[in-house]
Scaffold this motif. Structure first.
Motif, PDB file in Angstrom:
ATOM      1  N   VAL A  78       0.870  -1.173   0.000  1.00 23.49           N
ATOM      2  CA  VAL A  78       0.000   0.000   0.000  1.00 23.49           C
ATOM      3  C   VAL A  78       0.904   1.218   0.000  1.00 23.49           C
ATOM      4  N   THR A  79       0.379   2.384  -0.396  1.00 22.75           N
ATOM      5  CA  THR A  79       1.245   3.548  -0.569  1.00 22.75           C
ATOM      6  C   THR A  79       0.737   4.793   0.165  1.00 22.75           C
ATOM      7  N   PRO A  80       0.686   4.752   1.500  1.00 27.28           N
ATOM      8  CA  PRO A  80       0.311   5.954   2.263  1.00 27.28           C
ATOM      9  C   PRO A  80       1.443   6.984   2.214  1.00 27.28           C
ATOM     10  N   ALA A  81       1.127   8.229   2.559  1.00 25.58           N
ATOM     11  CA  ALA A  81       2.149   9.279   2.592  1.00 25.58           C
ATOM     12  C   ALA A  81       3.186   8.969   3.673  1.00 25.58           C
ATOM     13  N   TRP A  82       4.408   9.423   3.450  1.00 21.95           N
ATOM     14  CA  TRP A  82       5.508   9.166   4.383  1.00 21.95           C
ATOM     15  C   TRP A  82       5.183   9.672   5.785  1.00 21.95           C
ATOM     16  N   GLU A  83       4.583  10.852   5.855  1.00 27.09           N
ATOM     17  CA  GLU A  83       4.247  11.428   7.156  1.00 27.09           C
ATOM     18  C   GLU A  83       3.238  10.557   7.909  1.00 27.09           C
ATOM     19  N   CYS A 146      12.918  15.392   1.001  1.00 25.51           N
ATOM     20  CA  CYS A 146      11.614  14.831   1.356  1.00 25.51           C
ATOM     21  C   CYS A 146      11.197  15.353   2.733  1.00 25.51           C
ATOM     22  N   GLY A 147       9.977  15.841   2.833  1.00 21.02           N
ATOM     23  CA  GLY A 147       9.487  16.396   4.084  1.00 21.02           C
ATOM     24  C   GLY A 147       9.328  15.337   5.157  1.00 21.02           C
ATOM     25  N   GLY A 148       9.805  15.636   6.353  1.00 21.41           N
ATOM     26  CA  GLY A 148       9.656  14.711   7.469  1.00 21.41           C
ATOM     27  C   GLY A 148      10.634  13.560   7.494  1.00 21.41           C
ATOM     28  N   CYS A 149      11.588  13.550   6.578  1.00 20.90           N
ATOM     29  CA  CYS A 149      12.566  12.457   6.554  1.00 20.90           C
ATOM     30  C   CYS A 149      13.870  12.904   7.218  1.00 20.90           C
ATOM     31  N   THR A 150      14.845  12.008   7.269  1.00 23.62           N
ATOM     32  CA  THR A 150      16.100  12.321   7.956  1.00 23.62           C
ATOM     33  C   THR A 150      16.890  13.428   7.249  1.00 23.62           C
ATOM     34  N   GLU A 177      16.834  28.395   2.614  1.00 19.85           N
ATOM     35  CA  GLU A 177      15.468  27.872   2.692  1.00 19.85           C
ATOM     36  C   GLU A 177      15.488  26.369   2.467  1.00 19.85           C
ATOM     37  N   ILE A 178      14.668  25.662   3.229  1.00 17.51           N
ATOM     38  CA  ILE A 178      14.510  24.214   3.051  1.00 17.51           C
ATOM     39  C   ILE A 178      13.130  23.981   2.448  1.00 17.51           C
ATOM     40  N   LYS A 179      13.087  23.368   1.269  1.00 18.62           N
ATOM     41  CA  LYS A 179      11.809  23.090   0.624  1.00 18.62           C
ATOM     42  C   LYS A 179      11.474  21.612   0.786  1.00 18.62           C
ATOM     43  N   PRO A 180      10.397  21.294   1.516  1.00 20.00           N
ATOM     44  CA  PRO A 180      10.015  19.889   1.701  1.00 20.00           C
ATOM     45  C   PRO A 180       9.152  19.384   0.549  1.00 20.00           C
ATOM     46  N   TYR A 181       9.315  18.116   0.205  1.00 20.54           N
ATOM     47  CA  TYR A 181       8.545  17.491  -0.872  1.00 20.54           C
ATOM     48  C   TYR A 181       7.959  16.174  -0.382  1.00 20.54           C
ATOM     49  N   ASP A 182       6.875  15.751  -1.022  1.00 20.74           N
ATOM     50  CA  ASP A 182       6.260  14.468  -0.673  1.00 20.74           C
ATOM     51  C   ASP A 182       7.191  13.312  -0.978  1.00 20.74           C
ATOM     52  N   THR A 183       7.924  13.406  -2.086  1.00 22.21           N
ATOM     53  CA  THR A 183       8.875  12.364  -2.475  1.00 22.21           C
ATOM     54  C   THR A 183      10.150  13.002  -3.006  1.00 22.21           C
ATOM     55  N   ASP A 184      11.224  12.237  -3.040  1.00 19.30           N
ATOM     56  CA  ASP A 184      12.495  12.719  -3.586  1.00 19.30           C
ATOM     57  C   ASP A 184      12.350  13.042  -5.069  1.00 19.30           C
ATOM     58  N   THR A 185      11.550  12.258  -5.776  1.00 23.69           N
ATOM     59  CA  THR A 185      11.350  12.477  -7.211  1.00 23.69           C
ATOM     60  C   THR A 185      10.775  13.856  -7.476  1.00 23.69           C
ATOM     61  N   ARG A 198      13.954  26.786  -9.179  1.00 26.80           N
ATOM     62  CA  ARG A 198      13.186  26.557  -7.949  1.00 26.80           C
ATOM     63  C   ARG A 198      14.084  26.090  -6.812  1.00 26.80           C
ATOM     64  N   LEU A 199      15.150  25.397  -7.168  1.00 25.79           N
ATOM     65  CA  LEU A 199      16.075  24.863  -6.173  1.00 25.79           C
ATOM     66  C   LEU A 199      17.518  25.088  -6.612  1.00 25.79           C
ATOM     67  N   ASP A 200      18.392  25.178  -5.613  1.00 22.90           N
ATOM     68  CA  ASP A 200      19.830  25.218  -5.896  1.00 22.90           C
ATOM     69  C   ASP A 200      20.447  23.836  -5.734  1.00 22.90           C
ATOM     70  N   ALA A 201      19.786  22.976  -4.922  1.00 25.26           N
ATOM     71  CA  ALA A 201      20.323  21.642  -4.674  1.00 25.26           C
ATOM     72  C   ALA A 201      19.233  20.759  -4.075  1.00 25.26           C
ATOM     73  N   VAL A 202      19.499  19.468  -4.065  1.00 25.83           N
ATOM     74  CA  VAL A 202      18.644  18.512  -3.369  1.00 25.83           C
ATOM     75  C   VAL A 202      19.519  17.688  -2.441  1.00 25.83           C
ATOM     76  N   PHE A 203      18.895  17.152  -1.403  1.00 23.54           N
ATOM     77  CA  PHE A 203      19.600  16.323  -0.436  1.00 23.54           C
ATOM     78  C   PHE A 203      18.818  15.032  -0.301  1.00 23.54           C
ATOM     79  N   SER A 204      19.478  13.908  -0.598  1.00 24.19           N
ATOM     80  CA  SER A 204      18.761  12.634  -0.633  1.00 24.19           C
ATOM     81  C   SER A 204      19.750  11.489  -0.468  1.00 24.19           C
TER      82      SER A 204
END
Length: 279
Positions: A78-83, A146-150, A177-185, A198-204
């Protein structure tokens, strides 16, 4: 008296719902239904994603399938939201999460982590046209994760990983600024629009970044990994028998080389122990 009695009943029901599941409830449900239901992310390659056949695939999916196989039951995702997953209180909607989750102290308040199954490096990536060449140049930049992740917690300088064998790390970046997303994609998609659009970098996770680059995303990795994190199977609190069974199965998968084999299949290297992630 009637209203008082109803109040007592309501309070009793609320207390019962707040209590953890009875010991054995999850394991009993899995064995009775002959189905192991696992929460997963359909947009987190190579850990979990929808393949060309519109089927869930990836490292985490293969690990989940192997757990189900060793339990002697069918496998379902099943695929519920990470949060929603990390909030706990699953109420039997799924049985476990094999979702590359780091066992932080905060998460351990609502979830159990019966077994660590692999370790992964966390890295920064920028658009291929970016002039940034080292991590220190990310200070004051807009970074997505990704919002709410490590990775989000690291950027907020609020990351606690209280698992054994975690290499020490330092906070190297202070974003504007930290922009949270539902998924890394989703974060990768915004970075793909162009350097600084929109972004200068991503962290994943480094394997996730590399998979996206291989798929054609115009990104490149900057510097060495910021930290290495243990990834654990997560369960809802309240069933020590189920936790013990999962721990036993993951231990056997480490011992017989199954996790090494699956890691090499999906990442090209063995990430089943922290020592091997540095090779």
């Amino acid at each position: 008296m009637k209203s008082f009695g109803l109040s007592i009943l309501a309070a009793s029901l609320a207390f019962a719902l707040a209590m953890p599941a009875h010991a054995g409830e999850t394991l009993d449900r899995v064995m009775k239904t002959k189905t192991l239901t696992m929460s997963s992310d359909p947009e987190y390659p190579p850990q979990s994603f929808l393949n060309d056949k519109n089927e869930m695939d990836g490292f985490d999916i293969d690990v989940g399938k192997e757990i189900a196989k060793r339990l002697g039951v069918e496998f379902k995702t099943v695929t519920p939201a990470w949060e929603v997953i990390t909030a706990g209180g699953w109420a039997g909607r799924w049985d476990l999460s094999v979702g590359s989750m780091t066992p932080t102290k905060k998460r351990a308040e609502v979830l159990d982590f019966p077994a660590i199954y692999y370790y992964t490096p966390a890295s920064f990536a920028v658009h291929k046209d970016s002039k940034i060449t080292k991590i220190s140049e990310l200070n004051g930049k807009i970074i997505g994760s990704c919002g709410g992740c490590t990775y989000d917690a690291y950027l907020k300088k609020d990351l606690v990983i209280d698992a054994q064998g975690v290499p020490p790390f330092e906070y190297q970046v202070t974003p504007k600024e930290i922009k949270p997303y539902d998924t890394d994609t989703n974060a990768f998609d915004d970075l793909k629009l162009g350097d600084g659009v929109r972004l200068d970098a991503v962290f994943s996770a480094l394997p996730t970044i590399n998979a996206a680059i291989k798929k054609g995303y115009p990104m490149r990795v900057v510097g060495d990994p910021a930290f290495y994190e243990p990834l654990a199977v997560a369960t809802d609190k309240g069933d020590p028998e189920f936790d013990a069974k999962i721990k036993e199965i993951i231990g056997a998968m480490h011992k017989d080389g199954t996790l090494t084999k699956l890691a090499v299949k999906w990442y090209g290297t063995d990430l089943s122990t922290p020592a091997k992630t540095t090779n």
